[in-house]
Design an enzyme around this catalytic site. Structure first.
Site, PDB file in Angstrom:
ATOM      1  N   ASP A 218      91.049   4.183  49.015  1.00 23.92           N
ATOM      2  CA  ASP A 218      92.456   4.546  49.128  1.00 23.92           C
ATOM      3  C   ASP A 218      92.752   5.171  50.501  1.00 23.92           C
ATOM      4  O   ASP A 218      91.990   6.007  50.981  1.00 23.92           O
ATOM      5  CB  ASP A 218      92.764   5.563  48.018  1.00 23.92           C
ATOM      6  CG  ASP A 218      94.240   5.850  47.861  1.00 23.92           C
ATOM      7  OD1 ASP A 218      94.995   4.904  47.579  1.00 23.92           O
ATOM      8  OD2 ASP A 218      94.637   7.028  48.014  1.00 23.92           O
ATOM      9  N   GLU A 270      71.534   0.788  51.108  1.00 26.00           N
ATOM     10  CA  GLU A 270      70.289   1.301  50.521  1.00 26.00           C
ATOM     11  C   GLU A 270      70.172   0.962  49.051  1.00 26.00           C
ATOM     12  O   GLU A 270      69.102   1.054  48.461  1.00 26.00           O
ATOM     13  CB  GLU A 270      70.270   2.839  50.594  1.00 26.00           C
ATOM     14  CG  GLU A 270      69.851   3.422  51.899  1.00 26.00           C
ATOM     15  CD  GLU A 270      70.279   4.890  51.970  1.00 26.00           C
ATOM     16  OE1 GLU A 270      70.477   5.545  50.916  1.00 26.00           O
ATOM     17  OE2 GLU A 270      70.434   5.367  53.108  1.00 26.00           O
TER      18      GLU A 270
HETATM   19  C1  NOJ Z   1      97.699   4.187  48.034  1.00 25.89           C
HETATM   20  C2  NOJ Z   1      97.790   3.936  46.572  1.00 25.89           C
HETATM   21  O1  NOJ Z   1      97.706   2.564  46.343  1.00 25.89           O
HETATM   22  C3  NOJ Z   1      99.095   4.544  46.125  1.00 25.89           C
HETATM   23  O2  NOJ Z   1      99.421   4.169  44.820  1.00 25.89           O
HETATM   24  C4  NOJ Z   1      98.998   6.026  46.285  1.00 25.89           C
HETATM   25  O3  NOJ Z   1     100.242   6.604  45.962  1.00 25.89           O
HETATM   26  C5  NOJ Z   1      98.638   6.412  47.704  1.00 25.89           C
HETATM   27  N1  NOJ Z   1      97.599   5.605  48.244  1.00 25.89           N
HETATM   28  C6  NOJ Z   1      98.186   7.844  47.775  1.00 25.89           C
HETATM   29  O4  NOJ Z   1      96.948   7.996  47.141  1.00 25.89           O
END
Ligand code: NOJ
Ligand code: MG
Length: 558
Positions: A218, A270
């Site tokens: 993310d 690894e």
């Molecule tokens: C990207 C995620 O896909 C989204 O849903 C989220 O709100 C933001 N990152 C923050 O984590």
């Protein structure tokens, strides 16, 4: 004349992820086993056979970890457990085992840019002194102004409002501020901290040992901030869309992130097996994005430039060419993606005026997109995408042709964007509505009761899986057939060559398959000597390809 692309076949067939079709499950909206209106992990297990029938290679699950759900689970309070609304850790183990038993790989979501404000580290930081080790895991700063009552810099949250929130000292007096590029419930971690780095390596190992096949990372472009936290006066979306001409923002795509991913890559290497890292990085241009998938970093990065490309033959050809060239240079596969839980579903997005900026949500009082036009283009876009070499991502429900829910009542909205923009941007709830499986069951088969955390529109019945399965011409059967052909013909590992074509028509060959998408007003003929293999919509009487239709064709066999 044919112009060969720079696509190579290196590694094709030996590394599963280079050509995999990966299906995104948004757990709270996929399948609810216990009738509380929120999808859960046992619900996913119950539906695995349906995913096998669809013909995908892997699933990616959005976060299911313990969380206050300030941002639907992207605010993680414990990275090593399952939130009770989704089940228990043993359900995650069972899901991984049951998926593997069916030949499906499992990718989990890793959220390293921020924790939840309920994470024990943040709770500890709030109770600790400024300058303490506990605060150093996050980005705490004194405010500006004589009383420190102005935020430390000008940064804005992606969800609206300032990217800083002021804390109270233990004695109740106003204290320092902390940075959150997203919701206030998602404090940003400080990636200069050794403890933060060590913790995420340990989290990777925890899930690798449980058998996962990879991690979707993310906000992969956000972990490292420019050291001086310099003010920024451009819009924060500068790294997507048409903003490539502006200087790089101090909070996104800093060079320092790459060292982190090199370390993670060595942790994965690894480990026995072929686990992958997938970057969620809203970074442009394609060459900057390709840096995330250099040989010693991640394996894939979502190609959002493709998702955002306008529905014209020029824009599509340009983005396909650019994406392939940029990833070829570093030896990585390109990924293709049209929908996910953060953007308008493409069956709706493609009905908007061509080239218009992507809106952040649509509400009941906004102009309503033309559903039939959107679906027609979405089917054409998907069939084009599934022919392309590389790896493709599908978002749950798109195989049903699901549109965005564009008339959700505002009072049920849960995306923090709606609240944080003072109700000016509706946000992402419209693509997150629980999906329909059976037309005549409670909650359209989402769960055993009528409960659904976001209301499902009555039109969901028409889209239900059981109304489409084995129905010739249905969107579901289109996906299923395309996925089968893609696999049988090895298109994911194929080589793309452009064919000369009329204006407004995109034509290419991927290995033996000819792909034609007609963006123009007039029907076009298939190249001489070819016959259709699959089409995204009915061909016209003389076998010509109508507007907004994609066809895969092959040499006629006589
Ligand atoms: C990207 C995620 O896909 C989204 O849903 C989220 O709100 C933001 N990152 C923050 O984590
Ligand atoms: Mg449930």
């Amino acid at each position: 004349m044919n112009t060969p692309s720079t696509r190579t076949r290196d590694g094709a067939g030996t590394e599963w992820w280079r050509e995999a079709v990966i299906y995104q499950i948004y757990p709270r909206s996929f399948a609810d086993s216990d009738g509380d209106g929120i999808g859960d992990l046992p619900g996913v297990v119950d539906r695995l056979d349906d995913l096998v029938a669809l013909g995908i290679d892997a699933i990616w699950l959005s976060p299911f970890y313990p969380s206050p759900q300030a941002d639907a689970g992207y605010d993680v309070a414990d990275y090593r457990d399952v939130d009770p609304i989704f089940g228990r850790l043993t359900d995650a183990d069972r899901l991984i085992a049951e998926a593997h038993r069916r030949g499906l790989r499992v990718i989990v979501d890793l959220v390293p840019n921020h924790t939840s404000s309920a994470h024990p580290w943040f709770v500890e930081a709030l109770g600790a002194e400024p300058g303490s080790a506990a605060r150093d895991r996050y980005v705490f700063r004194d405010g500006r102004g004589q009383h420190g009552d102005r935020p430390p810099n000008s940064w804005r949250s992606v969800f609206g409002g300032p990217a800083w929130t002021r804390t109270d000292n233990p004695d109740g007096t106003p204290g320092q501020w902390y940075l959150h590029l997203f919701d206030a419930g998602q404090p940003d971690l400080n990636w200069d901290s050794e403890q933060v780095r060590d913790e995420f390596v340990a989290i990777l190992r925890f899930w690798l040992d449980r058998g996962v096949d990879g991690f979707r990372v993310d906000v992969a472009h956000g972990l490292v901030k420019q050291a001086d936290l310099a003010d920024w006066h451009y819009p924060e979306e500068t790294t997507s869309g048409d903003h490539v001409d502006q200087p790089r923002p101090p909070m996104w795509d800093q060079d320092g992130v790459h060292e982190i991913y090199r370390q993670w890559r060595s942790v994965l290497d690894e480990h026995p097996g072929q686990q992958i890292l997938v970057a969620e990085a809203w970074v442009q241009p394609a060459e900057r994005l390709a840096a995330y998938v250099r040989p010693d970093e991640m394996h894939q990065a979502f190609n959002f430039e493709y998702l955002e490309a306008a529905w014209t033959s020029d824009a599509q050809r340009t983005v396909i060419e650019r994406s392939l060239a940029a990833t070829d240079k570093v030896g990585a596969p390109t990924t293709w993606v049209l929908s996910n839980h953060d953007v308008l579903r493409h069956a709706t997005r493609l009905a908007l005026p061509i080239g218009a900026a992507r809106p952040r949500g649509i509400g009941a009082n906004d102009p309503q997109p033309d559903t039939a036009l959107g679906l027609r283009r979405a089917r054409a876009a998907t069939l084009l995408m599934l022919a392309l070499p590389g790896s493709a991502y599908l978002y749950q429900g798109e195989e049903l042709g699901l549109p965005e829910h564009t008339t959700l009542p505002d009072e049920v909205r849960q995306d923090p964007t709606w609240r944080r923009t003072d109700h000016t941007e509706r946000g992402r709830d419209g693509c997150r509505v629980p999906i329909p499986w059976e037309a005549d069951s409670p909650s359209y088969g989402f769960g055993p009761t009528d409960a659904s955390w976001l209301p499902q529109p009555p039109v969901w019945a028409e889209y239900a899986l059981d109304r489409q399965r084995d129905v010739p011409g249905s969107t579901y059967e289109l996906y299923r057939t395309a996925l089968r052909l893609r696999r049988d013909l090895g298109l994911g590992a194929g080589r793309l060559r452009w064919l000369e074509s009329p204006e407004d028509v995109l034509a290419c060959c991927v290995d033996e398959v000819t792909v034609v998408t007609n963006f123009g007003a007039e029907p076009v003929s298939l190249p001489p000597g070819t016959e259709p293999l699959i089409a995204s919509g009915p061909l016209n009487g003389s076998g010509r390809v109508p507007t907004d239709v994609t066809v895969w064709a092959r040499q006629r066999v006589r």
